[in-house]
Write a protein that holds these residues in place. Sequence first.
Motif, short mmCIF file in Angstrom:
data_model
loop_
_atom_site.label_atom_id
_atom_site.label_comp_id
_atom_site.label_asym_id
_atom_site.label_seq_id
_atom_site.Cartn_x
_atom_site.Cartn_y
_atom_site.Cartn_z
N GLU A 35 0.78 -1.22 0.07
CA GLU A 35 0.15 -0.05 0.09
C GLU A 35 0.86 1.17 0.08
O GLU A 35 0.65 2.25 -0.64
CB GLU A 35 -1.09 0.02 1.25
CG GLU A 35 -2.16 1.31 1.07
CD GLU A 35 -3.32 0.86 1.98
OE1 GLU A 35 -4.18 1.51 1.51
OE2 GLU A 35 -3.22 -0.22 2.84
N LEU A 36 1.98 1.36 0.79
CA LEU A 36 2.95 2.46 0.59
C LEU A 36 3.24 2.59 -0.68
O LEU A 36 3.37 3.86 -1.23
CB LEU A 36 4.31 1.94 1.48
CG LEU A 36 3.79 2.40 2.99
CD1 LEU A 36 4.78 1.85 3.89
CD2 LEU A 36 3.59 3.56 3.45
N ALA A 37 3.74 1.52 -1.51
CA ALA A 37 4.37 1.62 -2.77
C ALA A 37 3.06 2.19 -3.66
O ALA A 37 3.45 3.38 -4.57
CB ALA A 37 4.57 0.25 -3.25
N GLU A 38 1.92 1.85 -3.62
CA GLU A 38 1.00 2.30 -4.43
C GLU A 38 0.54 3.73 -4.11
O GLU A 38 0.44 4.59 -5.03
CB GLU A 38 -0.42 1.38 -4.29
CG GLU A 38 -1.66 1.88 -4.81
CD GLU A 38 -2.78 1.07 -4.69
OE1 GLU A 38 -3.91 1.52 -5.07
OE2 GLU A 38 -2.93 0.04 -3.67
N ARG A 39 0.71 4.28 -2.91
CA ARG A 39 0.38 5.61 -2.59
C ARG A 39 1.33 6.51 -2.85
O ARG A 39 0.89 7.61 -3.09
CB ARG A 39 -0.29 5.55 -0.97
CG ARG A 39 -1.79 4.89 -0.93
CD ARG A 39 -2.24 5.09 0.34
NE ARG A 39 -3.55 4.45 0.41
CZ ARG A 39 -4.58 5.19 0.27
NH1 ARG A 39 -4.58 6.14 -0.34
NH2 ARG A 39 -5.91 4.57 0.26
N MET A 40 2.49 6.03 -2.59
CA MET A 40 3.65 6.91 -2.95
C MET A 40 4.16 6.92 -4.37
O MET A 40 4.69 7.61 -4.95
CB MET A 40 4.86 6.41 -2.06
CG MET A 40 4.81 6.62 -0.82
SD MET A 40 4.92 8.60 -0.55
CE MET A 40 5.25 8.66 1.06
N GLY A 41 3.40 5.59 -5.24
CA GLY A 41 3.69 6.09 -6.80
C GLY A 41 5.18 5.42 -6.89
O GLY A 41 5.82 6.00 -7.96
N VAL A 42 5.49 4.58 -6.13
CA VAL A 42 6.97 4.04 -6.47
C VAL A 42 6.82 2.41 -6.22
O VAL A 42 5.99 1.79 -5.95
CB VAL A 42 7.99 4.63 -5.34
CG1 VAL A 42 8.01 6.04 -5.41
CG2 VAL A 42 7.47 4.07 -4.02
N SER A 43 7.90 1.73 -6.68
CA SER A 43 8.10 0.40 -6.62
C SER A 43 8.19 -0.36 -5.16
O SER A 43 8.58 0.55 -4.16
CB SER A 43 9.21 -0.26 -7.41
OG SER A 43 10.55 0.10 -6.71
N HIS A 44 7.91 -1.52 -5.20
CA HIS A 44 8.17 -2.08 -3.73
C HIS A 44 9.52 -2.05 -3.22
O HIS A 44 9.81 -1.97 -2.04
CB HIS A 44 7.54 -3.64 -3.84
CG HIS A 44 6.17 -3.86 -4.20
ND1 HIS A 44 5.52 -3.83 -5.21
CD2 HIS A 44 5.25 -4.04 -3.30
CE1 HIS A 44 4.32 -4.07 -5.17
NE2 HIS A 44 3.88 -4.16 -3.89
N ALA A 45 10.39 -2.31 -4.26
CA ALA A 45 11.58 -2.33 -3.91
C ALA A 45 12.10 -1.05 -3.41
O ALA A 45 12.97 -0.83 -2.40
CB ALA A 45 12.53 -2.68 -5.06
N THR A 46 11.65 0.37 -3.76
CA THR A 46 11.99 1.54 -3.45
C THR A 46 11.58 1.64 -1.81
O THR A 46 12.28 2.20 -0.98
CB THR A 46 11.20 2.53 -4.21
OG1 THR A 46 12.16 2.53 -5.56
CG2 THR A 46 11.54 3.95 -3.89
#
Length: 154
Positions: A59-70
């Motif tokens: 969910e952090l990745a989705e809401r920040m618009g970045v990859s899971h790795a980031t």
Amino acid sequence: MASVTDPGNAESNLELEDAEQQAAKFERVREAHKTEVAEDYVELIDDLINVNGEARVVELAERMGVSHATVNKIIQRLQREGLVISKPYRSIFLTEEGREMALAARRRHEIVVRFLKAAGVSDATAEIDAEGVEHHVSEETLKCLSALTLKIEK
């Protein structure tokens, strides 16, 4: 202050401030940039915990618009800085220091948004602009923005 004249414009007479004073300003900006990402993440983690009961990488990745790795890389950094607690395949939790940072970031954001709206900026634009400004304003500026907002809103 040193005087610099633009050879292409004889009327230009730019004054440079003391190098040490100027360097101090740039240092403040660099420090704000260092904490900017951490503040955004802890604030979002706090929001997710308050709404969903947990904060997860997906969910952090989705809401920040970045990859899971980031997100994983940033979460590791936040753990080293003592702001979050995370275990593989588990939710992410804030430490007391992380919660305090999230509250401070939210407070700054709200002050800036409220001021911008009071000044006539649209809701959507105020939210977007506050995301950048909130990390770079001093406590002195926040106090002045709050006071001005109260005057404008009357």
